[in-house]
Write a protein that holds these residues in place. Structure first.
Motif, PDB file in Angstrom:
ATOM      1  N   GLN A  24       0.651  -1.259  -0.027  1.00  0.00           N
ATOM      2  CA  GLN A  24      -0.013  -0.161  -0.064  1.00  0.00           C
ATOM      3  C   GLN A  24       0.869   1.236  -0.071  1.00  0.00           C
ATOM      4  O   GLN A  24       2.061   1.378   0.116  1.00  0.00           O
ATOM      5  CB  GLN A  24      -0.957   0.009   1.283  1.00  0.00           C
ATOM      6  N   SER A 112      -6.353  -1.057   6.497  1.00  0.00           N
ATOM      7  CA  SER A 112      -5.162  -0.307   5.924  1.00  0.00           C
ATOM      8  C   SER A 112      -4.798   0.849   6.718  1.00  0.00           C
ATOM      9  O   SER A 112      -5.646   1.445   7.160  1.00  0.00           O
ATOM     10  CB  SER A 112      -6.222   0.109   4.564  1.00  0.00           C
ATOM     11  N   TYR A 134      -6.395   4.377  10.432  1.00  0.00           N
ATOM     12  CA  TYR A 134      -6.925   3.255   9.734  1.00  0.00           C
ATOM     13  C   TYR A 134      -8.028   3.155   9.262  1.00  0.00           C
ATOM     14  O   TYR A 134      -9.251   3.720  10.066  1.00  0.00           O
ATOM     15  CB  TYR A 134      -6.354   2.251  10.847  1.00  0.00           C
TER      16      TYR A 134
END
Length: 162
Positions: A24, A112, A134
């Protein structure tokens, strides 16, 4: 007035960079006033950028310790995003990339890391020096779990935003 830093360049203006982390991209933002920030705090912030993966792992482990308290921000976050009645429940289920048998742990590990906000002028113990944001299925949900750490990487706050 502005200050030059080896890593951040000219301090006193908005600084942002996308950092590759795992699979990511994480946006890292530095918000500092050159008149009030110490060079040593900028050095710590630069080190933190290089160690995002380590700090992320530490924060996720700390989130796991909050699973024991039903009133913790972590539990409120999980209760909201893992609610089968949530309109985006299918998207959330698809975002959980692990199946260990413990849905909460799998959800925490599948979140994420969306961004890191560095505030090097908050350089006293207990000040929110950096915030880690997050999300689970962040493109589809607005719920966020935000952890603030101080200069020494101690958690000073965890909050659920949603």
């Amino acid at each position: 007035m502005s200050m030059e830093h080896d890593y951040f360049g000219l301090v006193g203006d908005y600084w942002s960079e996308d950092v590759e982390y795992g699979d990511q991209r994480v946006e890292v933002v530095l918000d500092a006033d050159a008149d009030t920030v110490a060079r040593t705090a900028l050095d710590v912030a630069a080190t933190l950028v290089g160690e995002i993966e380590l700090v992320d792992d530490e924060l996720r482990s700390a989130f796991v310790t909050q699973l024991d308290s039903s009133s913790s921000p972590v539990m409120r976050f999980l209760a909201t995003v893992l609610d089968p009645g949530l309109e985006q429940s299918e998207e959330v289920e698809a975002a959980i990339g692990r199946d260990s048998g413990d849905r909460q742990i799998d959800a925490l590990r599948s979140m994420s890391l969306l961004g890191v906000d560095l505030r090097p002028d908050a350089d006293e113990p207990g000040d929110a020096f950096a915030e880690f944001e997050y999300g689970l299925a962040p493109e589809d949900t607005d719920e966020r779990l935000v952890a603030s750490i101080d200069l020494e990487r101690e958690i000073v706050d965890v909050r659920f935003e949603g």
